[in-house]
Design a protein around this motif. Structure first.
Motif, PDB file in Angstrom:
ATOM      1  N   UNK A 178       0.850  -1.190   0.000  1.00 19.61           N
ATOM      2  CA  UNK A 178       0.000   0.000   0.000  1.00 19.61           C
ATOM      3  C   UNK A 178       0.884   1.238   0.000  1.00 19.61           C
ATOM      4  N   UNK A 179       0.796   2.016  -1.074  1.00 20.05           N
ATOM      5  CA  UNK A 179       1.717   3.131  -1.290  1.00 20.05           C
ATOM      6  C   UNK A 179       1.014   4.464  -1.050  1.00 20.05           C
ATOM      7  N   UNK A 180       1.686   5.339  -0.318  1.00 21.24           N
ATOM      8  CA  UNK A 180       1.168   6.684  -0.067  1.00 21.24           C
ATOM      9  C   UNK A 180       1.267   7.503  -1.342  1.00 21.24           C
ATOM     10  N   UNK A 181       0.193   8.209  -1.675  1.00 26.10           N
ATOM     11  CA  UNK A 181       0.195   9.045  -2.882  1.00 26.10           C
ATOM     12  C   UNK A 181       0.210  10.535  -2.524  1.00 26.10           C
ATOM     13  N   UNK A 182       0.473  10.848  -1.244  1.00 27.06           N
ATOM     14  CA  UNK A 182       0.414  12.244  -0.799  1.00 27.06           C
ATOM     15  C   UNK A 182      -0.945  12.539  -0.184  1.00 27.06           C
ATOM     16  N   UNK A 183      -1.001  13.597   0.632  1.00 26.41           N
ATOM     17  CA  UNK A 183      -2.227  13.926   1.382  1.00 26.41           C
ATOM     18  C   UNK A 183      -2.742  12.670   2.087  1.00 26.41           C
ATOM     19  N   UNK A 184      -4.000  12.310   1.878  1.00 23.79           N
ATOM     20  CA  UNK A 184      -4.551  11.138   2.573  1.00 23.79           C
ATOM     21  C   UNK A 184      -4.858   9.994   1.592  1.00 23.79           C
ATOM     22  N   UNK A 185      -4.224  10.034   0.425  1.00 20.83           N
ATOM     23  CA  UNK A 185      -4.526   9.013  -0.586  1.00 20.83           C
ATOM     24  C   UNK A 185      -3.473   7.888  -0.603  1.00 20.83           C
ATOM     25  N   UNK A 186      -3.968   6.688  -0.841  1.00 20.10           N
ATOM     26  CA  UNK A 186      -3.113   5.500  -0.938  1.00 20.10           C
ATOM     27  C   UNK A 186      -3.594   4.632  -2.095  1.00 20.10           C
ATOM     28  N   UNK A 187      -2.640   3.893  -2.663  1.00 20.26           N
ATOM     29  CA  UNK A 187      -2.978   2.886  -3.666  1.00 20.26           C
ATOM     30  C   UNK A 187      -2.524   1.540  -3.129  1.00 20.26           C
ATOM     31  N   UNK A 188      -3.445   0.578  -3.100  1.00 18.08           N
ATOM     32  CA  UNK A 188      -3.167  -0.714  -2.483  1.00 18.08           C
ATOM     33  C   UNK A 188      -3.329  -1.824  -3.512  1.00 18.08           C
ATOM     34  N   UNK A 189      -2.437  -2.820  -3.441  1.00 22.10           N
ATOM     35  CA  UNK A 189      -2.548  -3.947  -4.366  1.00 22.10           C
ATOM     36  C   UNK A 189      -3.545  -4.974  -3.823  1.00 22.10           C
ATOM     37  N   UNK A 190      -3.902  -5.927  -4.688  1.00 13.35           N
ATOM     38  CA  UNK A 190      -4.812  -7.009  -4.322  1.00 13.35           C
ATOM     39  C   UNK A 190      -4.375  -8.229  -5.146  1.00 13.35           C
ATOM     40  N   UNK A 191      -4.468  -9.435  -4.573  1.00 15.38           N
ATOM     41  CA  UNK A 191      -4.023 -10.620  -5.321  1.00 15.38           C
ATOM     42  C   UNK A 191      -4.715 -10.798  -6.680  1.00 15.38           C
ATOM     43  N   UNK A 192      -5.823 -10.134  -6.906  1.00 14.47           N
ATOM     44  CA  UNK A 192      -6.530 -10.215  -8.197  1.00 14.47           C
ATOM     45  C   UNK A 192      -5.750  -9.504  -9.295  1.00 14.47           C
ATOM     46  N   UNK A 193      -4.799  -8.651  -8.904  1.00 18.02           N
ATOM     47  CA  UNK A 193      -4.084  -7.845  -9.897  1.00 18.02           C
ATOM     48  C   UNK A 193      -4.699  -6.458 -10.059  1.00 18.02           C
ATOM     49  N   UNK A 194      -5.893  -6.251  -9.484  1.00 12.29           N
ATOM     50  CA  UNK A 194      -6.541  -4.935  -9.563  1.00 12.29           C
ATOM     51  C   UNK A 194      -6.155  -4.108  -8.336  1.00 12.29           C
ATOM     52  N   UNK A 195      -5.577  -2.943  -8.562  1.00 13.26           N
ATOM     53  CA  UNK A 195      -5.258  -2.063  -7.430  1.00 13.26           C
ATOM     54  C   UNK A 195      -6.495  -1.289  -6.986  1.00 13.26           C
ATOM     55  N   UNK A 196      -6.461  -0.807  -5.763  1.00 10.63           N
ATOM     56  CA  UNK A 196      -7.589  -0.009  -5.272  1.00 10.63           C
ATOM     57  C   UNK A 196      -7.065   1.245  -4.587  1.00 10.63           C
ATOM     58  N   UNK A 197      -7.895   2.287  -4.585  1.00 16.97           N
ATOM     59  CA  UNK A 197      -7.507   3.553  -3.981  1.00 16.97           C
ATOM     60  C   UNK A 197      -8.230   3.769  -2.661  1.00 16.97           C
ATOM     61  N   UNK A 198      -7.496   4.354  -1.726  1.00 14.12           N
ATOM     62  CA  UNK A 198      -8.011   4.635  -0.384  1.00 14.12           C
ATOM     63  C   UNK A 198      -7.874   6.129  -0.144  1.00 14.12           C
ATOM     64  N   UNK A 199      -8.855   6.727   0.504  1.00 11.68           N
ATOM     65  CA  UNK A 199      -8.765   8.150   0.852  1.00 11.68           C
ATOM     66  C   UNK A 199      -9.629   8.391   2.087  1.00 11.68           C
ATOM     67  N   UNK A 200      -9.287   9.428   2.824  1.00 13.61           N
ATOM     68  CA  UNK A 200     -10.140   9.853   3.937  1.00 13.61           C
ATOM     69  C   UNK A 200     -11.237  10.764   3.390  1.00 13.61           C
ATOM     70  N   UNK A 201     -12.266  10.956   4.187  1.00 15.69           N
ATOM     71  CA  UNK A 201     -13.312  11.906   3.832  1.00 15.69           C
ATOM     72  C   UNK A 201     -12.860  13.337   4.120  1.00 15.69           C
ATOM     73  N   UNK A 202     -13.620  14.293   3.622  1.00 18.69           N
ATOM     74  CA  UNK A 202     -13.278  15.710   3.815  1.00 18.69           C
ATOM     75  C   UNK A 202     -13.128  16.056   5.298  1.00 18.69           C
ATOM     76  N   UNK A 203     -13.952  15.440   6.144  1.00 13.96           N
ATOM     77  CA  UNK A 203     -13.928  15.724   7.591  1.00 13.96           C
ATOM     78  C   UNK A 203     -12.615  15.284   8.238  1.00 13.96           C
ATOM     79  N   UNK A 204     -11.850  14.457   7.538  1.00 13.59           N
ATOM     80  CA  UNK A 204     -10.562  13.992   8.064  1.00 13.59           C
ATOM     81  C   UNK A 204      -9.390  14.384   7.167  1.00 13.59           C
ATOM     82  N   UNK A 205      -9.563  15.448   6.416  1.00 12.31           N
ATOM     83  CA  UNK A 205      -8.456  15.969   5.624  1.00 12.31           C
ATOM     84  C   UNK A 205      -8.273  15.326   4.261  1.00 12.31           C
ATOM     85  N   UNK A 206      -9.193  14.449   3.872  1.00 14.80           N
ATOM     86  CA  UNK A 206      -9.087  13.806   2.564  1.00 14.80           C
ATOM     87  C   UNK A 206     -10.016  14.440   1.545  1.00 14.80           C
ATOM     88  N   UNK A 207     -10.087  13.828   0.383  1.00  7.70           N
ATOM     89  CA  UNK A 207     -10.970  14.337  -0.677  1.00  7.70           C
ATOM     90  C   UNK A 207     -11.973  13.271  -1.117  1.00  7.70           C
TER      91      UNK A 207
END
Lengths: 140, 140
Positions: free
Chosen positions: A7-36
């Motif tokens: 799971x790699x940090x993309x800056x701010x509150x965003x992350x990109x995480x791998x999955x055994x399926x080969x499809x990556x997924x994105x993670x972010x916080x909500x606006x109330x926690x500093x994310x978008x």
């Protein structure tokens, strides 16, 4: 078996995480926690993991038992505790089956097999949450 | 606080699951289990949930503590047991920080705060897995 996820940090509150399926997924916080809100909230991914794990068991058994089901869904309602670290302490998981020719007995058996025998995510949830699994049948 | 996630069967081994972010996600089994790998493997979503939860704590603390970090990632290596129900019984989580001006002491403090105080997903994992959290620092 070893399972790796990176799971790699993309800056701010965003992350990109791998999955055994080969499809990556994105993670972010909500606006109330500093994310978008440009990705999934991570804690709730555990609930999708639970529904998906048990749902796959049931989908597989529907095929194996040749059951007639038009649709089904799994609704999860989880209580998150108020104090840090916040955990899911009570989880209700409701299976809803839809169709005119539902074999209620066999579908209940499929759900029971997942709950009692196959679903590893449920086994992990049992260690920290009180679980209530419900099965509902609906004529279309 | 109540958290709801609804997961709908799309036929075969595919599911669509909601997330509080408003972004839905797709789940599928691999070919070896009758799926087409057109979505995430559900059990590994728990590992992304863990890395994302703790990663968000650390990202937030990097900002709050005004630390200089070029990049960071969280690598998880989990052991899945062999017998049904298969659970993650051993989980190694390694934080890797990259940069020329890393404040190692404060970054370690940020990781410790997440591990010991904030990260609810880690608290849940503690109930079923043996956890090993590592911190590594790399000059770019």
């Amino acid at each position: 078996m070893a399972v790796q996820v990176s799971t790699k940090w993309l800056g701010e509150m965003r992350f990109e995480s791998t999955n055994p399926s080969g499809h990556n997924l994105f993670i972010d916080a909500g606006e109330e926690n500093g994310g978008k809100s440009e990705g999934y909230r991570p804690k709730a991914l555990m609930l999708s993991g639970l529904a998906g794990c048990s749902g796959l068991d049931v989908a597989s058994l529907i095929k194996k038992m040749k059951l007639k089901v038009d649709d089904f869904k799994v609704d999860i309602d989880a209580n998150l505790t108020d104090e840090h670290p916040k955990i899911y302490d009570k989880v209700t998981m409701a299976f809803h089956f839809y169709g005119d020719e539902l074999n209620e007995k066999k579908l209940q058996k499929a759900v029971d097999l997942s709950v009692e025998k196959y679903c590893g995510v449920m086994e992990m949830f049992r260690k920290f949450a009180e679980l209530d699994v419900q099965t509902h049948f609906h004529k279309k």
